[in-house]
Design a protein around this motif. Structure first.
Motif, PDB file in Angstrom:
ATOM      1  N   ARG A  65       0.825  -1.209   0.000  1.00 22.84           N
ATOM      2  CA  ARG A  65       0.000   0.000   0.000  1.00 22.84           C
ATOM      3  C   ARG A  65       0.864   1.265   0.000  1.00 22.84           C
ATOM      4  NH1 ARG A  65      -5.101   1.763   0.777  1.00 22.84           N
ATOM      5  NH2 ARG A  65      -5.397   3.691   1.934  1.00 22.84           N
ATOM      6  N   LEU A  66       1.924   1.271   0.790  1.00 22.90           N
ATOM      7  CA  LEU A  66       2.804   2.439   0.826  1.00 22.90           C
ATOM      8  C   LEU A  66       3.487   2.637  -0.527  1.00 22.90           C
ATOM      9  CD1 LEU A  66       4.131   4.787   2.276  1.00 22.90           C
ATOM     10  CD2 LEU A  66       5.807   3.190   3.215  1.00 22.90           C
ATOM     11  N   GLU A 140      -2.990  -2.887  -5.417  1.00 18.94           N
ATOM     12  CA  GLU A 140      -3.181  -1.773  -4.473  1.00 18.94           C
ATOM     13  C   GLU A 140      -3.388  -0.464  -5.224  1.00 18.94           C
ATOM     14  OE1 GLU A 140      -3.483  -1.341  -1.168  1.00 18.94           O
ATOM     15  OE2 GLU A 140      -3.359  -3.483  -0.759  1.00 18.94           O
ATOM     16  N   MET A 141      -2.571  -0.217  -6.255  1.00 21.82           N
ATOM     17  CA  MET A 141      -2.715   1.024  -7.031  1.00 21.82           C
ATOM     18  C   MET A 141      -4.095   1.119  -7.658  1.00 21.82           C
ATOM     19  SD  MET A 141       0.900   1.686  -8.970  1.00 21.82           S
ATOM     20  CE  MET A 141       0.244   3.055  -9.924  1.00 21.82           C
ATOM     21  N   ALA A 153      -6.272  14.093  -0.109  1.00 20.81           N
ATOM     22  CA  ALA A 153      -6.529  12.771   0.469  1.00 20.81           C
ATOM     23  C   ALA A 153      -5.356  11.827   0.183  1.00 20.81           C
ATOM     24  CB  ALA A 153      -7.823  12.185  -0.079  1.00 20.81           C
ATOM     25  N   LEU A 154      -4.783  11.938  -1.011  1.00 22.40           N
ATOM     26  CA  LEU A 154      -3.617  11.117  -1.354  1.00 22.40           C
ATOM     27  C   LEU A 154      -2.457  11.436  -0.418  1.00 22.40           C
ATOM     28  CD1 LEU A 154      -2.044   9.129  -3.137  1.00 22.40           C
ATOM     29  CD2 LEU A 154      -1.676  11.001  -4.761  1.00 22.40           C
ATOM     30  N   SER A 155      -2.191  12.709  -0.196  1.00 20.86           N
ATOM     31  CA  SER A 155      -1.103  13.110   0.711  1.00 20.86           C
ATOM     32  C   SER A 155      -1.362  12.622   2.132  1.00 20.86           C
ATOM     33  CB  SER A 155      -0.935  14.629   0.722  1.00 20.86           C
ATOM     34  OG  SER A 155      -0.445  15.059  -0.520  1.00 20.86           O
ATOM     35  N   GLU A 161       0.268   6.113   6.077  1.00 21.07           N
ATOM     36  CA  GLU A 161       0.935   4.819   5.820  1.00 21.07           C
ATOM     37  C   GLU A 161       2.425   4.897   6.149  1.00 21.07           C
ATOM     38  OE1 GLU A 161       0.614   0.864   5.121  1.00 21.07           O
ATOM     39  OE2 GLU A 161      -1.057   2.275   5.087  1.00 21.07           O
ATOM     40  N   THR A 162       3.049   6.044   5.872  1.00 25.42           N
ATOM     41  CA  THR A 162       4.462   6.228   6.224  1.00 25.42           C
ATOM     42  C   THR A 162       4.638   6.187   7.738  1.00 25.42           C
ATOM     43  OG1 THR A 162       4.829   7.567   4.236  1.00 25.42           O
ATOM     44  CG2 THR A 162       6.454   7.778   5.993  1.00 25.42           C
TER      45      THR A 162
END
Length: 181
Positions: A65-66, A140-141, A153-155, A161-162
């Motif tokens: 996912r990351l 996942e992508m 939302a992506l950020s 996740e990070t």
């Protein structure tokens, strides 16, 4: 195969009624296969080089996912104009194919979209090398492709996740004995 060929010819000719045709015939598999054939034939690059390098790298210990979020972030920041629109449309098409494009009444649900995409997404590279890992990340992508429409939302998802990965790494570090004497 005839239907696939019909869809491919419509894509290749730029048929202005293509979307209507695809909506009427409900042919997500044929559309994806025809699109992949078109991409390979005309050597169209969908992903920026850094995203390809990320997806091909040895990413052991990093969640799929990351990696997928990072690749989407690279797409968002390194592509613009028609290339970004094409990448977004392609990933959203693959999302639809992954989520609901397979079943007919007597089919078992087997998701092949990531495997179908590998040769088209990794042109000129050894695409079959480490295909299981690449396919898991592509899955996942595809599932989170809608985040390309919402950069905030992506950020946020990427930061979350990070942070999860950093917490996992910290909790797995061996505890060193104190040497204060």
């Amino acid at each position: 195969m005839d239907h696939l060929e019909r869809v491919y010819r419509k894509i290749e000719s730029g048929d202005e009624k293509l979307l209507n045709y695809l909506n009427e015939t409900s042919a997500p598999r044929e559309c994806a296969m025809a699109m992949h054939r078109f991409i390979r034939t005309y050597k169209i690059s969908i992903l920026p080089e850094r995203a390809l390098n990320l997806l091909c790298a040895r990413n052991e210990g990093i969640s799929k996912r990351l990696i997928a979020l990072d690749a989407l972030n690279l797409i968002q920041h390194e592509l613009d104009g028609a290339k970004l629109l094409f990448a977004r449309a392609y990933l959203q098409m693959m999302q639809q194919l992954t989520l609901r494009g397979y079943l007919t009444p007597n089919e078992i649900r087997i998701v092949i979209s990531p495997y179908l995409a590998v040769p088209a997404l990794f042109p000129g590279r050894n695409s079959m090398h480490n295909i299981a890992t690449k396919s898991a990340t592509l899955m996942e992508m595809f599932l989170i492709a809608h985040l390309l429409d919402d950069p905030a939302a992506l950020s946020a998802e990427l930061a979350l996740e990070t942070a999860k990965m950093l917490r996992r790494r910290r909790s797995n570090l061996p505890v060193q004995a104190s040497t204060s004497e």
